[in-house]
Design a protein around this motif. Structure first.
Motif, PDB file in Angstrom:
ATOM      1  N   GLY A 330       0.808  -1.223   0.000  1.00  0.00           N
ATOM      2  CA  GLY A 330       0.000   0.000   0.000  1.00  0.00           C
ATOM      3  C   GLY A 330       0.836   1.265   0.000  1.00  0.00           C
ATOM      4  O   GLY A 330       2.005   1.259  -0.366  1.00  0.00           O
ATOM      5  N   MET A 332       2.936   3.456   1.774  1.00  0.00           N
ATOM      6  CA  MET A 332       3.690   3.486   3.029  1.00  0.00           C
ATOM      7  C   MET A 332       4.448   4.792   3.243  1.00  0.00           C
ATOM      8  O   MET A 332       5.114   4.962   4.252  1.00  0.00           O
ATOM      9  CB  MET A 332       4.667   2.302   3.092  1.00  0.00           C
ATOM     10  CG  MET A 332       4.014   0.977   3.432  1.00  0.00           C
ATOM     11  SD  MET A 332       3.189   0.994   5.048  1.00  0.00           S
ATOM     12  CE  MET A 332       4.603   0.960   6.144  1.00  0.00           C
ATOM     13  N   GLU A 333       4.355   5.726   2.307  1.00  0.00           N
ATOM     14  CA  GLU A 333       4.998   7.027   2.539  1.00  0.00           C
ATOM     15  C   GLU A 333       4.304   7.698   3.720  1.00  0.00           C
ATOM     16  O   GLU A 333       3.078   7.848   3.731  1.00  0.00           O
ATOM     17  CB  GLU A 333       4.905   7.906   1.286  1.00  0.00           C
ATOM     18  CG  GLU A 333       5.524   9.293   1.424  1.00  0.00           C
ATOM     19  CD  GLU A 333       7.047   9.275   1.492  1.00  0.00           C
ATOM     20  OE1 GLU A 333       7.650   8.304   0.999  1.00  0.00           O
ATOM     21  OE2 GLU A 333       7.633  10.219   2.052  1.00  0.00           O
ATOM     22  N   GLY A 334       5.106   8.086   4.731  1.00  0.00           N
ATOM     23  CA  GLY A 334       4.521   8.733   5.895  1.00  0.00           C
ATOM     24  C   GLY A 334       3.828   7.777   6.850  1.00  0.00           C
ATOM     25  O   GLY A 334       3.036   8.218   7.684  1.00  0.00           O
ATOM     26  N   LYS A 335       4.104   6.503   6.739  1.00  0.00           N
ATOM     27  CA  LYS A 335       3.540   5.542   7.695  1.00  0.00           C
ATOM     28  C   LYS A 335       4.654   4.760   8.367  1.00  0.00           C
ATOM     29  O   LYS A 335       5.755   4.640   7.837  1.00  0.00           O
ATOM     30  CB  LYS A 335       2.582   4.584   6.980  1.00  0.00           C
ATOM     31  CG  LYS A 335       1.318   5.260   6.474  1.00  0.00           C
ATOM     32  CD  LYS A 335       0.311   4.242   5.977  1.00  0.00           C
ATOM     33  CE  LYS A 335      -0.983   4.917   5.535  1.00  0.00           C
ATOM     34  NZ  LYS A 335      -0.763   5.927   4.449  1.00  0.00           N
ATOM     35  N   VAL A 341      -0.730  -0.259   6.934  1.00  0.00           N
ATOM     36  CA  VAL A 341      -1.787   0.575   6.370  1.00  0.00           C
ATOM     37  C   VAL A 341      -3.068   0.521   7.215  1.00  0.00           C
ATOM     38  O   VAL A 341      -3.686   1.547   7.493  1.00  0.00           O
ATOM     39  CB  VAL A 341      -2.088   0.149   4.918  1.00  0.00           C
ATOM     40  CG1 VAL A 341      -3.345   0.834   4.405  1.00  0.00           C
ATOM     41  CG2 VAL A 341      -0.902   0.477   4.023  1.00  0.00           C
TER      42      VAL A 341
END
Lengths: 574, 195
Positions: A330, A332-335, A341
């Protein structure tokens, strides 16, 4: 969409509801001043402090005096938090020797915490001393939440009473809610968080020596767990650190993440039971809760879906974005890896459906439609559970609007809970409902028209507009989360958003108290064959319809310029 | 209004004392007594010196170490004084450029590896201090690390398994590998061989 993500959300909701029921009944008892067993010690403290404060606990007031109390208390709180930031350099518990915070940032932060917004233009770990955090910010986490519950209690009393000139005593409500509801819950939760790795100390920051190839690293320290607990329980959301609940020292694992989600929802859900208990009909509380839950679940699932689909840009450059047993996949930028997710998208929905604004993922990096969800949840006025107290009174305002519309359709004077809803009540309802859209849309319009507003934008194109719209939606609805790319720690944004937060809080809160006073004075209308029952599915549909009608009519044009355009552009990427 | 001045001042002072002083000190007292390690930052101590925290990631860029999530913290990656994410929007050209650069670096360090790269290994974390990577992201790097250290890939693979945390209750959250702990364990093997 994954089964695990859905099960997680439903588990949190179920647990918060199961625990919310007894808590809600307990809160009703606290607000009624009913002595609970083993309460002698508590009441002695209360009696002593009331004597010093010159408060007669037996004497209730009308809505105007109640409102004056709320306003005075908020003004004093704002001045205190402002002063603490300006003077922190010369005060104790400042091991990093941080200097005074700038005047505009201090103003913004003081208003932000007093209004239960917790918008943060500053970065905690490089700005605030331990003392400012615990004696300024965390205190407001408690008392702004208690203020919200007090105002909700006043409104409930308006419904529950008849031919009464009073709606309660603000000082007594404030003190009891803080001491008997918020403090014990926070203390227990803080210790659980510490056991899982959330730090709690007064140490100076720790320099750790080079390991392997790594250079040195300085680890921030502080009394984090005690602030973290009330940050979630009070739907405040102001992180000790800049990364908020994404920071491993605030939210180290899946269990703490679950506890935080649960804590955010607990009191807003409990208050629907408090409402049912105090108006003497539990079904009324269930109907409100059902309306909130349906709105929440629908929008939450949209966020999960789009975040799990991911960003087509990542697929094009050769990344593996498919969820599997070994990776979250999914967007994943900034997670964070430990949340993936599912737990991130759930947190996004929970934090904006309530007025919390804590984040465990960076909203600015969400997919366009994923990012539309938190924006829209805030714009609906945060009534799908909502803030502590403010969610319930916000939703009851929509209930009044709903019965008013229904009354127009069948040509009867609208009634809710045995009270005729008349011209004054509807005027106040209109003010309460229109105040935040006014603040949000005018604020956004001004910011996109002036250079000082445009200069803060971090991302090009439609997303840049979304950043500004998000900021004012967040401030006006007292949420506090951000599309954090926006450089908001400037005199322009600190001032504009500070004003938006103040108006967004009190232009709703004061009309609500006026309605409480007006309702309390009314006679109880007898139930007849023509009375619209307000506990069945029909009413729930009416309630949800009112919320969506106002929200959609007000915000769809603005949303079309931001996330919707961006989504269309993203579709073109495929 | 004047009759409210005394209540507001006294109650504000009282509630500040209770929630802003008594409460944090009591929680600190009990918390540090019951969970001294966790309350002070879950530090990893070697030879009496703290060398890192199990909860806070570090930057690794040499081929012989497992690399963590990309970090967007200000001035330098994994700067614990400036936690935060990139805040780049999904269609920001800078994001695409950054992701391409990260893929390039991974491919250069391990030219023989043609597998797709797990997305968490090329996207910046929210905190910039993420101590974990996904199991897939660790597996992707096993061959490179084993090669650089002259260790059998199976041994490195077993080490990854040993440093994997499963989902909570088998369902919630994601299985993860703690990068710093794993790299310290790798260095321990090297140290033992060296002796």
């Amino acid at each position: 969409m994954t089964i695990a993500a859905i099960v997680l959300g439903l588990a949190v909701l179920a647990l918060a509801t199961v625990c919310g029921r007894p808590l809600g009944y307990y809160i009703a008892d606290v607000l009624d001043g009913k002595a609970t067993p083993r309460s002698r010690f508590r009441f002695n403290i209360e009696r002593w402090i009331y004597r010093v404060a010159g408060v007669d606990a037996e004497r209730e007031t009308g809505w105007k005096q109640y409102a004056v109390g709320v306003l005075l208390f908020s003004v004093v709180g704002t001045l205190f938090v402002y002063a603490l930031q300006r003077l922190q350099a010369v005060l104790p518990l400042n091991p990093q020797a941080f200097g005074a915070v700038t005047p505009d940032s201090s103003f913004n932060t003081a208003v932000s915490f007093v209004t239960n917004t917790n918008w943060q233009g500053y970065a905690g770990e490089s700005t605030m001393s331990h003392l400012t955090q615990m004696a300024g910010l965390a205190v407001q986490n408690f008392v702004s939440a208690a203020t919200g519950i007090a105002v909700a209690a006043a409104l409930i009393r308006g419904f529950a009473r008849h031919t009464s000139t009073t709606i309660g005593n603000f000082w007594v409500d404030l003190t009891r809610v803080t001491l008997y509801v918020l403090l014990p819950l926070a203390a227990v939760m803080a210790l659980v968080l510490v056991s899982q790795g959330v730090i709690q100390n007064f140490d100076a920051y720790k320099e750790v020596t080079a390991v392997a190839q790594g250079s040195t690293q300085t680890l921030p320290m502080g009394p984090v767990a005690s602030q973290e607990a009330i940050k979630e329980l009070g739907t405040n959301g102001g992180g000790f650190f800049n990364a908020n609940s994404a920071h491993p020292y605030e939210n180290p694992n899946t269990l703490t993440n679950f506890i935080q989600l649960f804590a955010i929802l607990l009191i807003p859900i409990a208050l629907t039971f408090t409402f049912g208990r105090m108006v003497g009909d539990a079904r009324q509380g269930w109907a409100v809760l059902a309306g909130m839950a349906i709105l929440f679940v629908a929008l939450w699932l949209v966020a999960v879906h789009f975040e799990q689909q991911g960003n087509p840009v990542f697929t094009q450059v050769g990344a593996d974005v498919a969820r599997s047993d070994t990776q979250p996949g999914g967007n994943m930028e900034g997670k964070e890896a430990r949340f993936g997710v599912g737990a991130s998208a759930l947190f996004v929905a929970v934090t904006t459906a309530t007025s919390t604004g804590a984040v465990n993922t960076m909203h600015d990096s969400m997919t366009p439609m994923g990012g539309l969800v938190p924006m829209f949840l805030m714009q609906l006025g945060e009534v799908a559970f909502g803030g502590v107290g403010s969610g319930l009174y916000g939703m009851l305002i929509y209930a009044l609007l709903g019965v008013f519309i229904a009354g127009l359709m069948i040509g009867r004077t609208p009634e809710y809970l045995g009270k005729k809803i008349e011209a004054f009540d509807m005027k106040m309802t209109s003010i309460a409902i229109l105040a935040t859209p006014f603040v949000v849309l005018i604020g956004t319009a001004v910011a996109v028209s002036v250079e000082a507003g445009k200069i803060g934008v971090a991302n090009p194109g439609a997303h840049g507009f979304s950043e500004i719209l998000y900021a004012f939606s967040s401030a006006g609805n007292n949420n506090g989360s951000a599309f954090a790319g926006l450089s908001a720690n400037t005199p322009f944004y600190n001032t504009a958003l500070g004003i938006a937060m103040w108006l967004g809080r009190f232009w709703v809160l004061i009309p609500v108290l006026a309605i409480a006073g007006s309702l309390a004075a009314k006679k109880r209308a007898p139930v007849t064959a023509g009375t619209l029952p307000t506990h069945g599915p029909l009413f729930v549909v009416l309630l949800i319809g009112s919320v969506l009608l106002i929200g959609a009519l007000t915000y769809v044009p603005a949303l079309a310029l931001g996330p919707v355009v961006e989504q269309l552009m993203m579709s073109g990427e495929k | 209004m004047t009759s409210q001045i005394r209540p507001v001042l006294v109650l504000f002072a009282f509630l500040t004392l209770m929630t802003g002083v008594v409460y944090p000190f009591v929680v600190t007292g009990i918390g540090t007594a019951l969970f001294p390690d966790a309350a002070r930052g879950s530090l990893i101590v070697r030879d009496g010196q703290p060398i890192g925290s199990r909860l806070i990631g570090r930057s690794f860029t040499e081929p012989k170490y497992f690399w963590g999530r990309p970090s967007a913290t200000a001035t330098a990656p994994y700067n614990a004084l400036a936690s935060g994410g990139s805040n780049q929007g999904p269609l920001n050209p800078a994001l695409e450029e950054a992701v391409r650069g990260r893929i390039e670096a991974l491919r250069t360090a391990d030219p023989g590896n043609g597998a797709l790269i797990p997305v968490d290994l090329i996207t910046a974390s929210a905190s910039g201090l993420d101590p974990h990577i996904s199991v897939a992201a660790a597996q992707y790097q096993v061959a490179r690390v084993a090669n650089a250290r002259g260790l059998p890939a199976t041994q490195v693979g077993e080490l990854v398994v040993g440093h994997t945390s499963e989902r909570w209750l088998g369902l919630f959250g994601e299985p993860t590998v703690n990068v710093l702990a794993l790299n310290l364990a790798l260095d321990d093997i090297a140290g033992r061989v060296g002796e």
